[in-house]
Design an enzyme around this catalytic site. Structure first.
Site, short mmCIF file in Angstrom:
data_model
loop_
_atom_site.label_atom_id
_atom_site.label_comp_id
_atom_site.label_asym_id
_atom_site.label_seq_id
_atom_site.Cartn_x
_atom_site.Cartn_y
_atom_site.Cartn_z
N ASP A 40 68.53 32.47 84.09
CA ASP A 40 67.98 33.49 83.21
C ASP A 40 66.50 33.62 83.55
O ASP A 40 65.92 32.74 84.19
CB ASP A 40 68.18 33.07 81.76
CG ASP A 40 67.50 34.00 80.79
OD1 ASP A 40 67.77 35.22 80.86
OD2 ASP A 40 66.69 33.54 79.97
N ASP A 42 63.40 35.45 81.35
CA ASP A 42 62.43 35.27 80.27
C ASP A 42 62.83 34.11 79.36
O ASP A 42 63.93 34.09 78.80
CB ASP A 42 62.32 36.56 79.46
CG ASP A 42 61.97 37.76 80.34
OD1 ASP A 42 61.20 37.58 81.30
OD2 ASP A 42 62.50 38.86 80.09
#
Length: 221
Positions: A40, A42
């Site tokens: 992922d 952020d």
């Protein structure tokens, strides 16, 4: 026949569809069946500032740098899979995402970390027009981005790992058929009900060392 000049692309960005960014980085070639490290963005690779749209705001999370370097060293592709609902919501556009993405990759490169593929999904139920989609197959927790990466790079999805900071990241990994996920700031390890997917906590320095060891082991398999 008249010279009509160079063909100008209507969109200069690597969009496979209006809400799906797919960008191959570099020219590294991976043997078929190599496992991958899915990341992922952020809150995992960089500090989550809430719909980041300014490159100047991007700050790397230093504890993730050894993780990415380990994948690079042992020959596992490092693949970013990121939901970007801020685009669907109208907070920023693909040009802003492109600038933030370029800044992130440059900061990582300066730290000796390479990303091999970036996928981003802008679809969301709160979007408008062609980006309005309540349950798009490419948006996590659906596994679409991971499966698209699998097809592009020929990775062994069943031996791959995902790292993220949300339950949706872990669920996307489970639905895609990954072996395990590592949850940023997770409090405990948990095995899925069908016993096919394990979520491991990623909170302490020791947790990060274990993750690096797991990645290195995949590179030796």
């Amino acid at each position: 026949m008249a010279d009509i000049g160079p063909v100008v692309r209507s969109n200069p960005y690597p969009l496979e569809e209006p809400g799906l960014w797919v960008e191959r980085i570099g020219t590294s070639v991976f043997p078929a069946g190599t496992p991958a490290l899915f990341l992922d963005r952020d809150g995992t690779v960089n500090v989550d500032t809430g719909y980041p749209s300014d490159p100047a705001d991007i700050v790397l999370r230093p504890e993730m740098l050894p993780v990415i370097r380990t994948a690079n060293l042992v020959g596992l592709p490092a693949i970013v899979v990121s939901n970007q609902s801020g685009i669907a919501r109208g907070y920023f556009g693909w040009p802003d995402f492109a600038a933030v993405n370029a800044r992130l990759l440059a900061l990582l490169e300066a730290q000796g970390c390479r990303i091999d593929l970036v996928l981003a999904c802008a679809y969301h139920s709160s979007g408008t027009g062609e980006l309005a989609a309540g349950d798009h197959p490419m948006r996590k927790p659906n596994p679409g981005m991971l499966l698209r990466a699998r097809d592009l790079l020929g990775v062994d999805i069943s031996r791959s790992i995902i790292v993220g900071d949300k339950a949706d990241d872990m669920e996307a990994g489970r639905r895609a058929g990954l072996r395990e996920g590592w949850l940023v700031r997770g409090k405990f390890n948990r095995v899925a009900g069908d016993s096919t997917f394990t979520t491991r906590k990623l909170t302490t320095g020791n947790d990060h060392s274990k993750l690096c060891d797991a990645i290195a082991e995949l590179g030796r398999d």
